[in-house]
Design a protein around this motif. Structure first.
Motif, PDB file in Angstrom:
ATOM      1  N   UNK A  32       0.847  -1.198   0.000  1.00 44.40           N
ATOM      2  CA  UNK A  32       0.000   0.000   0.000  1.00 44.40           C
ATOM      3  C   UNK A  32       0.880   1.245   0.000  1.00 44.40           C
ATOM      4  N   UNK A  33       0.236   2.389  -0.221  1.00 46.39           N
ATOM      5  CA  UNK A  33       0.951   3.661  -0.154  1.00 46.39           C
ATOM      6  C   UNK A  33       1.474   3.904   1.262  1.00 46.39           C
ATOM      7  N   UNK A  34       0.732   3.444   2.252  1.00 46.25           N
ATOM      8  CA  UNK A  34       1.178   3.577   3.648  1.00 46.25           C
ATOM      9  C   UNK A  34       2.498   2.846   3.878  1.00 46.25           C
ATOM     10  N   UNK A  35       2.688   1.712   3.215  1.00 48.30           N
ATOM     11  CA  UNK A  35       3.954   0.978   3.314  1.00 48.30           C
ATOM     12  C   UNK A  35       5.116   1.836   2.807  1.00 48.30           C
ATOM     13  N   UNK A  36       4.881   2.523   1.719  1.00 45.62           N
ATOM     14  CA  UNK A  36       5.916   3.377   1.130  1.00 45.62           C
ATOM     15  C   UNK A  36       6.224   4.541   2.070  1.00 45.62           C
ATOM     16  N   UNK A  37       5.181   5.175   2.603  1.00 40.09           N
ATOM     17  CA  UNK A  37       5.367   6.299   3.527  1.00 40.09           C
ATOM     18  C   UNK A  37       6.148   5.858   4.758  1.00 40.09           C
ATOM     19  N   UNK A  38       5.809   4.714   5.298  1.00 42.23           N
ATOM     20  CA  UNK A  38       6.516   4.190   6.473  1.00 42.23           C
ATOM     21  C   UNK A  38       7.986   3.934   6.154  1.00 42.23           C
ATOM     22  N   UNK A  39       8.254   3.387   4.986  1.00 46.28           N
ATOM     23  CA  UNK A  39       9.633   3.114   4.561  1.00 46.28           C
ATOM     24  C   UNK A  39      10.429   4.416   4.445  1.00 46.28           C
ATOM     25  N   UNK A  40       9.817   5.440   3.869  1.00 45.45           N
ATOM     26  CA  UNK A  40      10.489   6.735   3.714  1.00 45.45           C
ATOM     27  C   UNK A  40      10.791   7.343   5.087  1.00 45.45           C
ATOM     28  N   UNK A  41       9.854   7.227   6.002  1.00 47.27           N
ATOM     29  CA  UNK A  41      10.072   7.742   7.366  1.00 47.27           C
ATOM     30  C   UNK A  41      11.241   7.041   8.031  1.00 47.27           C
ATOM     31  N   UNK A  42      11.346   5.735   7.845  1.00 45.33           N
ATOM     32  CA  UNK A  42      12.469   4.983   8.411  1.00 45.33           C
ATOM     33  C   UNK A  42      13.780   5.428   7.795  1.00 45.33           C
ATOM     34  N   UNK A  43      13.804   5.641   6.490  1.00 43.06           N
ATOM     35  CA  UNK A  43      15.017   6.112   5.827  1.00 43.06           C
ATOM     36  C   UNK A  43      15.451   7.465   6.375  1.00 43.06           C
ATOM     37  N   UNK A  44      14.491   8.339   6.577  1.00 46.04           N
ATOM     38  CA  UNK A  44      14.807   9.678   7.097  1.00 46.04           C
ATOM     39  C   UNK A  44      15.364   9.621   8.513  1.00 46.04           C
ATOM     40  N   UNK A  45      14.827   8.712   9.333  1.00 41.13           N
ATOM     41  CA  UNK A  45      15.327   8.544  10.694  1.00 41.13           C
ATOM     42  C   UNK A  45      16.779   8.102  10.698  1.00 41.13           C
ATOM     43  N   UNK A  46      17.116   7.200   9.777  1.00 39.74           N
ATOM     44  CA  UNK A  46      18.462   6.630   9.742  1.00 39.74           C
ATOM     45  C   UNK A  46      19.508   7.604   9.208  1.00 39.74           C
ATOM     46  N   UNK A  47      19.075   8.698   8.645  1.00 44.01           N
ATOM     47  CA  UNK A  47      20.044   9.687   8.133  1.00 44.01           C
ATOM     48  C   UNK A  47      20.322  10.652   9.162  1.00 44.01           C
TER      49      UNK A  47
END
Length: 82
Positions: free
Chosen positions: A67-82
């Motif tokens: 789902x689109x929510x899966x993509x949003x969650x993935x992007x949030x995780x990427x941003x946290x790790x930076x």
């Protein structure tokens, strides 16, 4: 049907109605295609986008995104790790 005049340098002005329909702006590139004796003009960015979309079809599912929510969650995780 619109009419345009060809200059001595082979240039034409694309009529406003056609530019609007193709969403063309100054500096945009156009794609010409000949088929069965007719020439078609297309906004090159629209062709590029369609090609990219076709090439990417199904890739999100392969990556585990349902789902689109899966993509949003993935992007949030990427941003946290930076």
């Amino acid at each position: 049907m619109e009419l345009a005049k060809v200059t001595s340098k082979g240039q034409i002005t694309i009529p406003l109605m056609i530019r609007n329909k193709l969403q063309l702006k100054a500096g945009d590139k156009v794609f010409f295609e000949e088929s069965s004796g007719k020439v078609y003009i297309t906004n090159a960015s629209q062709i590029t986008l369609a090609n990219v979309q076709a090439q990417m079809k199904g890739e999100a599912k392969k990556a585990g995104f349902e789902t689109e929510d899966d993509v949003v969650a993935y992007i949030k995780e990427l941003r946290k790790s930076r």
